[in-house]
Scaffold this motif. Structure first.
Motif, PDB file in Angstrom:
ATOM      1  N   GLY A 198       0.746  -1.106   0.086  1.00  0.00           N
ATOM      2  CA  GLY A 198      -0.003  -0.021  -0.210  1.00  0.00           C
ATOM      3  C   GLY A 198       0.855   1.199  -0.134  1.00  0.00           C
ATOM      4  N   GLY A 199       0.242   2.244   0.222  1.00  0.00           N
ATOM      5  CA  GLY A 199       1.050   3.628   0.560  1.00  0.00           C
ATOM      6  C   GLY A 199       0.883   4.227  -0.880  1.00  0.00           C
ATOM      7  N   THR A 200       2.052   5.159  -1.009  1.00  0.00           N
ATOM      8  CA  THR A 200       2.416   6.017  -2.008  1.00  0.00           C
ATOM      9  C   THR A 200       3.576   5.405  -3.093  1.00  0.00           C
ATOM     10  N   PRO A 201       3.186   5.063  -4.371  1.00  0.00           N
ATOM     11  CA  PRO A 201       3.994   4.517  -5.052  1.00  0.00           C
ATOM     12  C   PRO A 201       4.978   5.530  -5.692  1.00  0.00           C
ATOM     13  N   LYS A 202       5.907   5.989  -4.830  1.00  0.00           N
ATOM     14  CA  LYS A 202       6.722   7.135  -5.379  1.00  0.00           C
ATOM     15  C   LYS A 202       7.702   7.010  -6.455  1.00  0.00           C
ATOM     16  N   ALA A 203       8.103   5.930  -6.419  1.00  0.00           N
ATOM     17  CA  ALA A 203       9.254   5.499  -7.457  1.00  0.00           C
ATOM     18  C   ALA A 203       8.479   5.216  -8.997  1.00  0.00           C
ATOM     19  N   GLU A 204       7.399   4.532  -8.856  1.00  0.00           N
ATOM     20  CA  GLU A 204       6.422   4.561  -9.996  1.00  0.00           C
ATOM     21  C   GLU A 204       5.869   5.956 -10.523  1.00  0.00           C
ATOM     22  N   ARG A 205       5.480   6.700  -9.796  1.00  0.00           N
ATOM     23  CA  ARG A 205       4.880   8.029 -10.025  1.00  0.00           C
ATOM     24  C   ARG A 205       5.951   8.671 -10.685  1.00  0.00           C
ATOM     25  N   ASP A 206       7.330   8.617 -10.361  1.00  0.00           N
ATOM     26  CA  ASP A 206       8.444   9.296 -10.916  1.00  0.00           C
ATOM     27  C   ASP A 206       8.607   8.579 -12.568  1.00  0.00           C
ATOM     28  N   LEU A 207       8.333   7.253 -12.465  1.00  0.00           N
ATOM     29  CA  LEU A 207       8.631   6.871 -13.931  1.00  0.00           C
ATOM     30  C   LEU A 207       7.623   7.388 -14.902  1.00  0.00           C
ATOM     31  N   ILE A 208       6.445   7.644 -14.241  1.00  0.00           N
ATOM     32  CA  ILE A 208       5.341   8.241 -15.122  1.00  0.00           C
ATOM     33  C   ILE A 208       5.843   9.642 -15.361  1.00  0.00           C
ATOM     34  N   ARG A 209       6.371  10.490 -14.350  1.00  0.00           N
ATOM     35  CA  ARG A 209       6.692  11.758 -14.601  1.00  0.00           C
ATOM     36  C   ARG A 209       7.734  11.824 -15.912  1.00  0.00           C
ATOM     37  N   ALA A 210       8.625  10.632 -15.498  1.00  0.00           N
ATOM     38  CA  ALA A 210       9.866  10.848 -16.695  1.00  0.00           C
ATOM     39  C   ALA A 210       9.401  10.376 -18.097  1.00  0.00           C
ATOM     40  N   SER A 211       8.228   9.687 -18.336  1.00  0.00           N
ATOM     41  CA  SER A 211       7.713   9.256 -19.457  1.00  0.00           C
ATOM     42  C   SER A 211       7.291  10.292 -20.428  1.00  0.00           C
ATOM     43  N   GLY A 212       7.044  11.256 -19.874  1.00  0.00           N
ATOM     44  CA  GLY A 212       6.456  12.579 -21.032  1.00  0.00           C
ATOM     45  C   GLY A 212       4.683  12.395 -20.682  1.00  0.00           C
ATOM     46  N   LEU A 213       4.066  11.524 -20.078  1.00  0.00           N
ATOM     47  CA  LEU A 213       2.727  11.149 -20.103  1.00  0.00           C
ATOM     48  C   LEU A 213       1.828  12.354 -19.532  1.00  0.00           C
ATOM     49  N   LEU A 214       2.591  12.818 -18.519  1.00  0.00           N
ATOM     50  CA  LEU A 214       1.732  13.731 -17.826  1.00  0.00           C
ATOM     51  C   LEU A 214       1.423  15.446 -18.569  1.00  0.00           C
ATOM     52  N   ARG A 215       2.069  15.435 -19.707  1.00  0.00           N
ATOM     53  CA  ARG A 215       1.755  16.463 -20.821  1.00  0.00           C
ATOM     54  C   ARG A 215       0.928  15.978 -21.690  1.00  0.00           C
ATOM     55  N   LEU A 216       0.357  14.863 -21.816  1.00  0.00           N
ATOM     56  CA  LEU A 216      -0.260  14.444 -22.851  1.00  0.00           C
ATOM     57  C   LEU A 216      -1.497  15.063 -23.439  1.00  0.00           C
ATOM     58  N   VAL A 217      -2.484  15.508 -22.515  1.00  0.00           N
ATOM     59  CA  VAL A 217      -3.581  16.366 -22.914  1.00  0.00           C
ATOM     60  C   VAL A 217      -3.312  17.813 -23.038  1.00  0.00           C
ATOM     61  N   VAL A 218      -1.982  18.222 -22.846  1.00  0.00           N
ATOM     62  CA  VAL A 218      -1.502  19.632 -22.823  1.00  0.00           C
ATOM     63  C   VAL A 218      -1.674  19.856 -24.479  1.00  0.00           C
ATOM     64  N   PRO A 219      -2.089  21.229 -24.927  1.00  0.00           N
ATOM     65  CA  PRO A 219      -2.068  21.539 -26.220  1.00  0.00           C
ATOM     66  C   PRO A 219      -0.610  21.615 -26.578  1.00  0.00           C
ATOM     67  N   SER A 220      -0.233  21.320 -27.867  1.00  0.00           N
ATOM     68  CA  SER A 220       0.746  21.420 -28.452  1.00  0.00           C
ATOM     69  C   SER A 220       1.372  22.974 -28.417  1.00  0.00           C
ATOM     70  N   SER A 221       0.304  23.833 -28.489  1.00  0.00           N
ATOM     71  CA  SER A 221       0.839  25.315 -28.599  1.00  0.00           C
ATOM     72  C   SER A 221       1.282  25.735 -27.476  1.00  0.00           C
ATOM     73  N   LEU A 222       0.829  25.035 -26.149  1.00  0.00           N
ATOM     74  CA  LEU A 222       1.395  25.523 -25.061  1.00  0.00           C
ATOM     75  C   LEU A 222       2.439  24.893 -24.473  1.00  0.00           C
TER      76      LEU A 222
END
Length: 563
Positions: A198-222
């Motif tokens: 349980g708890g916070t999956p910190k390492a895995e969340r960091d892998l998501i950060r590094a993947s570029g997926l956090l920016r997926l729905v952000v418009p390319s113009s921004l």
């Protein structure tokens, strides 16, 4: 995703970048690997930026075309060459048949999809559009518990985020789906262990950060990847196949990032998008409309936030929280964007439910949190138009995609177990049984057939709902009540089907695997526990009633916090 081949590796010593040599060492590569032996997954490549980062000339970088990028060594050169609609960079005039074939294949495929846009590319050898990329490097962050092979794969995802923008065809975002599958493969290796912890999956969340997926729905113009909801929801589903908790968290991140777009001003919308693109922010959700303990008070031109929220999914290790609150005992719902690390915000580690154990869906308290008036979204605010109610449809679509990912994940885990470990019922125990192995037992095969049929049907309904959500999103403030109703019914249908499928498949999998599969050590029950927990988000029975009212009476669901 693009494929990056590290070639002419005997000359890698000539590269002056300590960062590149360190990366190669961390992923276990040696300089004697040989040409074309190493395949590195990435998401794009910027010739200028990578040359600057690695302190080499553009001659070291041979950009062949989508989907291949050749990273080689040679004399420094800035000569650019054009092949078909793509740009090549290299240090000589070599133009291999393979490169040209790839260019031709890509061009023909794009011509088939958008003939009016790319027809003038054929045959003239000159591009009508340039291919632009940007790049960002991240420090390596790999969980120690992951085996060596997966550590190498994770290292690549963590070390290189190559987020592509303004492709020749901006609608093609296959890299994001491949990135999700790569993350899922890594997450699957530790899913059972982390479910127990349980708890916070910190390492895995960091892998998501590094993947570029956090920016997926952000418009390319921004500065983002410009992904649409059909792509984003597919990413959520792919992650859920391996880890429903992290899929839930990422889905709610996309929901949070889009909330200022739905409820806020143009300034608030653009600020949220720009910050995510620039700072790689992870958003969490504390918008629980049934928990009315949180209030705002206007004070000195600003706001003071007080109270608490339960079921704040993704709040742990987040950078921003979307929070709902009321004002002066009014029932009207207000929505705010709050920095998670603001003074007075406390995220509590009190989520210990039987399923979705790493979603950080516990409580958050707000103790006299001082905010600027810009933190309050609006106008128009929630529910001011049909488009202003689309957020609920997105929530429900995210849940549906997590459910169907859970069902698919159960099949993905169960089938290999059946082939390798399950035992057939012998004739001495059950007269009439004749299969030599469980994988040949007709009843076991029938069970898998039923599970696959249910899951494939739910996947199709989820894909249809995702496409309609995107169509509504594109309509913006032009979205009508009727169109919104059609979207809501499609999403409700997908969610009802996916929920029932997830609950059945995650239970039925044990009938196909046998009693040994119930070992607590294996934790295969996590699929059912996750499905049972998340399907209780809000009652499916109400969804069925809304669907029935639409079918019989033509009445669309009344927009609200759950419909």
């Amino acid at each position: 995703m693009l494929l990056v081949l590290i070639q002419e590796s005997k000359r890698l010593a000539e590269l002056r970048s300590f960062g590149l040599r360190k990366l190669l060492a961390r992923i276990g590569l040696e300089e004697g690997v040989g040409e074309h032996k190493v395949l590195v997954r990435a998401q794009g490549l910027g010739l200028s930026s990578i040359a600057q980062t690695f302190e080499v000339g553009l001659g070291y970088l041979t950009h062949a075309t989508l989907p291949y990028v050749l990273l080689g060594a040679g004399k420094q050169s800035t000569m650019l060459r054009r092949v078909g609609p793509f740009v090549l960079a290299g240090n000589d005039d070599r133009r291999t048949e393979q490169h040209q074939a790839i260019c031709n294949f890509e061009l023909e495929r794009r011509l088939a999809r958008q003939p009016e846009r790319f027809a003038d590319c054929r045959g003239n050898g000159e591009p009508t559009l340039r291919v632009h990329y940007h790049m960002r490097l991240h420090r390596l962050s790999v969980p120690r518990s992951v085996d060596t092979a997966n550590r190498r794969a994770n290292a690549l995802h963590s070390a290189i985020t190559l987020a592509a923008v303004d492709f020749l065809d901006p609608g093609e975002l296959h890299w994001s789906i491949e990135a999700a599958r790569g993350l899922a493969a890594a997450f699957r290796t530790t899913a059972a262990e982390r479910d127990a912890r349980g708890g916070t999956p910190k390492a895995e969340r960091d892998l998501i950060r590094a993947s570029g997926l956090l920016r997926l729905v952000v418009p390319s113009s921004l500065g983002g990847a410009g992904g649409d909801w059909a792509v984003a929801l597919t990413v959520v589903r792919e992650l859920a196949v391996a880890d429903a908790s992290l899929a839930h968290v990422l889905g709610y991140h996309y929901l949070g990032v889009a909330t200022p777009h739905i409820f806020g001003t143009a300034r608030q919308r653009d600020l949220a998008y720009t910050e995510v693109a620039r700072d790689n922010l992870f958003w969490g959700n504390a918008l629980n409309p049934l928990d009315l303990r949180t209030t705002i008070t206007r004070q000195g031109g600003g706001l003071v936030l007080r109270g608490a929220k339960s079921f704040a999914s993704g709040s742990g290790d987040s950078d921003r929280l979307v929070v709902s609150a009321t004002e002066d005992d009014s029932p009207a719902l207000h929505v705010l964007v709050v920095p998670t690390r603001a003074d007075g915000v406390t995220v509590h580690d009190d989520w210990d439910n039987m399923g979705q154990r790493q979603t950080d869906s516990g409580s958050v308290t707000f103790d006299n949190v001082t905010l600027s008036s810009e933190a309050l979204l609006g106008p128009p605010g929630p529910g001011a138009s049909p488009f202003g109610t689309l957020r609920t449809c997105i929530v429900q679509a995210i849940l549906a995609h997590v459910y169907v990912g859970l069902a698919r994940g159960a099949i993905v885990e169960a089938a290999p177990y059946t082939r390798a470990s399950a035992r057939a019922w012998p004739a001495r125990a059950w007269p009439g049984s004749s299969a030599a192995a469980a994988a040949e037992d007709p009843l076991v095969l029938r069970s898998y057939g039923e599970m696959e049929t249910l899951t494939a049907g739910a996947e199709a309904l989820c894909a249809r709902a995702a496409n309609l959500v995107q169509a509504g999103w594109q309509r913006g403030e032009m979205l009508t009540v009727e169109e919104r109703g059609q979207i809501a019914v499609a999403v409700a249908t997908a969610r009802a089907s996916a929920a029932r499928t997830a609950l059945q498949v995650t239970s039925q999998m044990f009938e196909a695997m046998g009693s040994r599969a119930t070992s607590a050590r294996l934790r295969y029950d996590r699929f059912w526990r996750n499905a049972r927990t998340l399907t209780l988000h809000d009652p499916i029975e109400h969804k069925l009633r809304e669907i029935g009212d639409w079918v019989v009476n033509g009445r669309p669901p009344t927009p609200g916090s759950y419909s």
